[in-house]
Design a protein around this motif. Structure first.
Motif, PDB file in Angstrom:
ATOM      1  N   UNK A  98       0.894  -1.108  -0.132  1.00 44.78           N
ATOM      2  CA  UNK A  98       0.110  -0.055   0.184  1.00 44.78           C
ATOM      3  C   UNK A  98       0.886   1.360  -0.019  1.00 44.78           C
ATOM      4  N   UNK A  99       0.239   2.303  -0.536  1.00 46.80           N
ATOM      5  CA  UNK A  99       0.883   3.647  -0.248  1.00 46.80           C
ATOM      6  C   UNK A  99       1.325   3.956   1.000  1.00 46.80           C
ATOM      7  N   UNK A 100       2.401   4.723   1.294  1.00 46.70           N
ATOM      8  CA  UNK A 100       2.469   5.091   2.953  1.00 46.70           C
ATOM      9  C   UNK A 100       2.082   6.454   2.987  1.00 46.70           C
ATOM     10  N   UNK A 101       1.232   6.538   4.008  1.00 49.07           N
ATOM     11  CA  UNK A 101       0.354   7.833   4.081  1.00 49.07           C
ATOM     12  C   UNK A 101       1.493   8.754   4.726  1.00 49.07           C
ATOM     13  N   UNK A 102       2.229   8.501   5.537  1.00 50.38           N
ATOM     14  CA  UNK A 102       3.373   9.119   5.968  1.00 50.38           C
ATOM     15  C   UNK A 102       4.131   9.972   5.030  1.00 50.38           C
ATOM     16  N   UNK A 103       4.796   8.950   3.972  1.00 46.48           N
ATOM     17  CA  UNK A 103       5.451   9.539   2.835  1.00 46.48           C
ATOM     18  C   UNK A 103       4.310  10.524   2.137  1.00 46.48           C
ATOM     19  N   UNK A 104       3.232  10.093   1.839  1.00 46.29           N
ATOM     20  CA  UNK A 104       2.536  11.302   1.073  1.00 46.29           C
ATOM     21  C   UNK A 104       2.223  12.589   1.709  1.00 46.29           C
ATOM     22  N   UNK A 105       2.231  12.650   3.061  1.00 49.98           N
ATOM     23  CA  UNK A 105       2.325  13.825   3.844  1.00 49.98           C
ATOM     24  C   UNK A 105       3.783  14.618   3.761  1.00 49.98           C
ATOM     25  N   UNK A 111       5.494   3.238  -1.430  1.00 46.93           N
ATOM     26  CA  UNK A 111       4.840   2.179  -0.850  1.00 46.93           C
ATOM     27  C   UNK A 111       5.480   1.583   0.310  1.00 46.93           C
ATOM     28  N   UNK A 112       4.729   1.072   0.949  1.00 48.03           N
ATOM     29  CA  UNK A 112       5.191  -0.145   2.163  1.00 48.03           C
ATOM     30  C   UNK A 112       5.647  -1.238   1.556  1.00 48.03           C
TER      31      UNK A 112
END
Length: 492
Positions: A98-105, A111-112
């Motif tokens: 899944x996509x990393x929400x922390x990286x999106x911030x 991705x994780x």
């Protein structure tokens, strides 16, 4: 300093390869245990993984494709396993994480990947050609380069081998590039009728206990093997065979890239190195059909070509010998049926009278059966029959026997040649770790069939010679040697 480091590097490498050969044999037995008629698939899977190549298993559901992949992952120490069934609705998140929400911030598209395909060593993708283009495009780089683009970073993956599975080869041209990433395409069919009983009896632990689990192969083991590839020469025989194969492939209209040819040779070298050989030969070409063919029909044709043209393992019907033996048998039958060459001898009438009076033509005729008179009559009839047979000069009979002996000598020479070829092939195959036993048996059985055919012809020649020797002899006849029944043909 460890004792082995005092040895020359070449000696240490040879010792390690010897240990690796033993370990690979143990792993093959574990891979095959309880799986009927999967020796070829198991060997190709493990060999491809050691060489760092990918394999496509083609066959219907329920033929142990996923089981083979799961067992393969246990061969390699520390290798993670990843498995997915792909459909046209599969998403990249299912394979790559899944996509990393922390990286999106932080405005990073990452991705994780931990626990997903980019961190796996052995991967099994079922129905691999049903995935959508987004997944296939990402897999292209991963399979070929062992790298994965995670956001702006290209990561090196620990991937050893991907095992793909499909019910059939792809027909869509858009999938051919992805199809080409699998070096080996291995058909996997349901068990044959001969193995059906064994299939039903699987699971009987007492009858077939599992082998002891061998120690897994390490990254160092693979590195030693791959380093040994440079010490395996191509060899003139293998080079000639590969050149002829390329001509055949061109004739069949098959598209084979330069990269695939080089990958095939590297795979052949990997097999040779793990078997302790320093040169490739024509037998190594048994791998080629699995790398060159795009469908099972072409694979079977190329496999037959390798067996016949390069391994010389095909049963020979020996038509030249069949024709010659048959000609002598017909000549013997003809000479046995020839009537006596005389117009003044009344033996035929005497024989008819003897049969009527002496042997009887109804109840009460002649002497009683078994009596002395009956025996004398039979002796007289036998002598009369001999007089009705054509007689031949001693030179004629000696010539016929000599002609049969000459053909028998050629048959024995052929027998010796086939036996030597079989023995040489058996010696060459003895240490072949990767060659499927069923294929080795088929090659040797082809020579056994030829030897059995020769034995049959030789037995017929013995009977024919005895028949000529038993013909009626008349020393007073002209000493004329007969011609051959037909010119003896040359062996094919």
């Amino acid at each position: 300093m460890p004792p082995d480091l005092k040895l020359p590097a070449q000696t240490r490498s040879a010792d390690r390869l010897g240990c690796l050969q033993t370990a690979v044999g143990q792993h093959l037995r574990s891979l095959e245990h309880g799986l009927l008629e999967r020796q070829t698939a198991a060997r190709l899977l493990l060999l491809a993984a050691l060489a760092g190549e990918h394999v496509l298993l083609i066959g219907p559901p329920g033929t142990a494709k996923s089981e083979l992949a799961r067992r393969l992952h246990r061969v390699f120490d520390g290798a993670r396993y990843f498995e997915r069934l792909l459909t046209r609705f599969s998403t990249p998140e299912e394979l790559f994480g899944p996509l990393s929400l922390k990286a999106l911030e932080d405005d990073r598209y990452e991705r994780l990947i931990d626990g997903y395909l980019p961190t796996a060593g052995i991967v099994f993708l079922d129905e691999v050609f049903k995935a959508n283009s987004a997944i296939l495009n990402a897999l292209l780089t991963l399979l070929n380069e062992r790298e994965f683009d995670n956001g702006s970073t290209r990561l090196r993956t620990p991937l050893i081998s991907v095992v793909g599975a499909s019910n059939e080869s792809p027909g869509d041209e858009s999938l051919l590039a992805f199809h080409d990433r699998f070096l080996l395409r291995v058909p996997v069919a349901p068990v044959s009728d001969s193995a059906f009983t064994a299939l039903l009896r699987l699971g009987d632990a007492e009858a077939d206990p599992p082998p002891a689990a061998p120690a897994p192969l390490t990254a160092a083991d693979r590195a030693v093997l791959l380093a040994g590839l440079a010490n395996v020469a191509l060899g003139d025989e293998a080079l000639a065979a590969l050149t002829a194969l390329r001509a055949l492939v061109s004739e069949l209209g098959l598209a084979v890239s330069d990269r695939r040819w080089r990958q095939l040779v590297a795979l052949m070298r990997c097999a040779a190195a793990s078997e302790g050989r320093d040169q490739l030969d024509a037998v190594d070409l048994w791998l080629a059909p699995y790398a060159i063919s795009a469908d099972p029909q072409t694979l079977a044709r190329l496999a037959d070509w390798v067996s016949v043209e390069w391994v010389r393992a095909a049963a020979q019907p020996l038509p030249w010998l069949d024709h010659a033996v048959t000609a002598f048998e017909r000549q013997l039958e003809l000479e046995q049926r020839l009537p006596a060459d005389t117009s003044t001898d009344d033996s035929a009438g005497k024989l008819a009278l003897a049969r009527t009076i002496g042997l009887g033509e109804g109840p009460g005729a002649g002497d009683a059966p078994g009596s002395a008179g009956d025996g004398l009559q039979r002796i007289r009839a036998s002598k009369l029959e001999d007089r009705l047979r054509r007689s031949f000069s001693p030179v004629h009979l000696a010539a016929r026997c000599a002609q049969v002996d000459a053909l028998a000598a050629r048959a024995e020479n052929a027998n010796t040649s086939v036996a030597q070829t079989r023995d040489a092939l058996a010696a060459k195959l003895e240490m072949r770790l990767w060659l499927p036993p069923a294929l080795a048996s088929a090659w040797l059985n082809a020579h056994a069939t030829t030897l059995a055919t020769l034995a049959g012809f030789q037995a017929r020649l013995v009977a024919t010679r005895a028949g000529f020797a038993d013909l009626q002899v008349d020393p007073t006849l002209p000493a004329v040697a007969p011609p051959l029944p037909l010119p003896l043909p040359l062996p094919d």
